[in-house]
Design an enzyme around this catalytic site. Structure first.
Site, PDB file in Angstrom:
ATOM      1  N   TYR A 119       0.824  -1.207   0.000  1.00  0.00           N
ATOM      2  CA  TYR A 119       0.000   0.000   0.000  1.00  0.00           C
ATOM      3  C   TYR A 119       0.857   1.255   0.000  1.00  0.00           C
ATOM      4  O   TYR A 119       2.029   1.245   0.364  1.00  0.00           O
ATOM      5  CB  TYR A 119      -0.952   0.005   1.194  1.00  0.00           C
ATOM      6  N   ASN A 173       9.947  -5.571   7.896  1.00  0.00           N
ATOM      7  CA  ASN A 173      10.694  -4.342   8.138  1.00  0.00           C
ATOM      8  C   ASN A 173      12.079  -4.721   8.642  1.00  0.00           C
ATOM      9  O   ASN A 173      12.206  -5.386   9.678  1.00  0.00           O
ATOM     10  CB  ASN A 173       9.997  -3.461   9.175  1.00  0.00           C
ATOM     11  N   TYR A 175      15.462  -3.213  10.061  1.00  0.00           N
ATOM     12  CA  TYR A 175      16.034  -1.995  10.642  1.00  0.00           C
ATOM     13  C   TYR A 175      17.523  -2.167  10.898  1.00  0.00           C
ATOM     14  O   TYR A 175      17.962  -3.216  11.366  1.00  0.00           O
ATOM     15  CB  TYR A 175      15.368  -1.664  11.982  1.00  0.00           C
ATOM     16  N   HIS A 184       2.455   6.302  14.525  1.00  0.00           N
ATOM     17  CA  HIS A 184       1.393   6.126  13.541  1.00  0.00           C
ATOM     18  C   HIS A 184       0.356   5.140  14.064  1.00  0.00           C
ATOM     19  O   HIS A 184       0.583   4.432  15.043  1.00  0.00           O
ATOM     20  CB  HIS A 184       1.962   5.604  12.220  1.00  0.00           C
ATOM     21  N   ASP A 186      -1.854   2.016  12.312  1.00  0.00           N
ATOM     22  CA  ASP A 186      -2.041   1.263  11.076  1.00  0.00           C
ATOM     23  C   ASP A 186      -3.398   1.623  10.480  1.00  0.00           C
ATOM     24  O   ASP A 186      -4.407   1.608  11.183  1.00  0.00           O
ATOM     25  CB  ASP A 186      -1.980  -0.231  11.363  1.00  0.00           C
ATOM     26  N   ARG A 257      17.570  -5.337  13.530  1.00  0.00           N
ATOM     27  CA  ARG A 257      16.331  -5.943  13.989  1.00  0.00           C
ATOM     28  C   ARG A 257      15.365  -6.046  12.815  1.00  0.00           C
ATOM     29  O   ARG A 257      15.271  -5.136  11.979  1.00  0.00           O
ATOM     30  CB  ARG A 257      15.706  -5.099  15.094  1.00  0.00           C
TER      31      ARG A 257
END
Length: 357
Positions: A119, A173, A175, A184, A186, A257
């Site tokens: 998205y 993700n 990192y 944020h 979702d 991570r």
């Protein structure tokens, strides 16, 4: 970055420690669920401001958040190592260009890999803000890898964490040390609840109710800091998923991570280039994807080498442009725009302007 002497977001954050109390005194907005609550958030992108605990004691808010969280240690160190090897293969495939265009989304100190459903968000949207996110068209990101189904999803189904057939979106993700993701929620119009995430490579923490500010970087005191261990699963629902923001702070990523986020998209979630049920706009004004992507190669060892952050490059660039405009003096419009830029920077304590990470 050479001018500031910082090569890591965490070092830059620590340098601001004397100013944290002064910043906290300016934070007066809090969560007031259903009573004048005001929030404006953008996942991982340019502007962020929100109020997360107005009218309710922080302890009460923290209790509400905890009530919406389930955490369990599911994966053994051996199982985690096997999954981490698969994540490394995903990174290698991304570097080799084996994925579709919208599968990989790169940013400084953080890479995203969308599978099943992807998205748009933040700077990718022409019209930004909550509710403007859009799913890509079907087939524009790669399918969920088989190993995710076999090693991760099946294990969570067998453990009673999620029902069979729930997951149709998996995001990895990755990192690097000092990386982060700003506060944020979702997107409610995109994803059903709960939000499920599984952590690998190292321990970290998920923070709720933070306020991010950049130039210089500052993060306010969280309402709740939730330790997240390697091999553990975290499930967010209710208040924790919908009514307060969550983030990962730079100081909480001390080693590489990765997190696998498992979600289910809503059947009526709007897609790019489709008429959105959330906004009655003529076709020519629909939210479209901008051609704005970073093509920096992901390198696990790069985190240990000095780097210039994108936000500092932008700051130096703007300073250079501002200096050039002052020297020219031949355009009244340049002078006026310089004044507007200065006013914006003076008000940055209230409104945050930041680049995707």
């Amino acid at each position: 970055m050479a001018a500031t002497g910082f090569s890591d977001l965490r070092d830059k954050l620590k340098s601001m420690t004397p100013h944290r109390e002064e910043h906290k005194n300016k934070v007066t907005d809090h969560i007031n669920n259903g009573n004048g609550k005001k929030r404006k958030n953008r996942e991982s992108d340019d502007e962020f401001e929100h109020s997360d605990d107005a009218g309710e004691p922080r302890e009460q808010v923290a209790r509400l958040v905890k009530n919406g969280i389930i955490q369990k240690s599911i994966f053994t160190p051996e199982e985690s190592a096997q999954i981490e090897q698969k994540i490394d293969e995903v990174v290698a495939n991304g570097e080799a260009g084996k994925y579709r265009e919208h599968t990989v989304d790169r940013a400084p100190l953080r890479n995203k890999y969308f599978f099943g459903e992807g998205y748009t968000y933040g700077a990718q949207l022409e019209k930004r803000g909550p509710g403007q996110e859009r799913l890509y068209k079907k087939g524009e990101v790669d399918e969920i890898p088989e190993w995710v189904h076999e090693l991760v999803i099946k294990r969570l189904v067998d453990s009673g964490i999620i029902p069979e057939g729930f997951v149709n979106s998996a995001v990895i993700n990755d990192y690097q040390p000092g990386g982060c993701i700003v506060s944020h929620v979702d997107p409610l119009h995109i994803f059903a609840r709960p939000i499920v995430s599984v952590s690998f490579f190292s321990d970290s923490a998920l923070s709720f109710g933070c306020r991010f500010q950049f130039k210089p970087i500052r993060v306010s005191e969280p309402v709740l800091v939730l330790p997240v261990r390697r091999g553990s699963v975290t499930v967010l629902s209710g208040y924790a998923a919908d009514d307060i923001t969550h983030c990962i702070r730079p100081q909480d990523i001390k080693q590489r991570r990765a997190v696998i986020i498992l979600r289910k998209t809503r059947p009526d979630a709007p897609r790019v280039d489709s008429v959105s049920p959330l906004r009655a706009s003529p076709p020519e004004k629909r939210a479209v994807l901008k051609a704005k992507r970073s093509h920096r190669r992901a390198d696990p060892d790069a985190a240990h080498r000095p780097r210039v952050l994108e936000m500092d490059k932008e700051e130096n660039r703007r300073s250079s442009i501002s200096h050039h405009r002052r020297r020219s003096g031949s355009s009244e419009n340049y002078w006026k725009r310089g004044q507007e830029h200065d006013k914006h920077r003076e008000s940055s304590g209230r409104r945050v302007k930041m680049r995707r990470h």
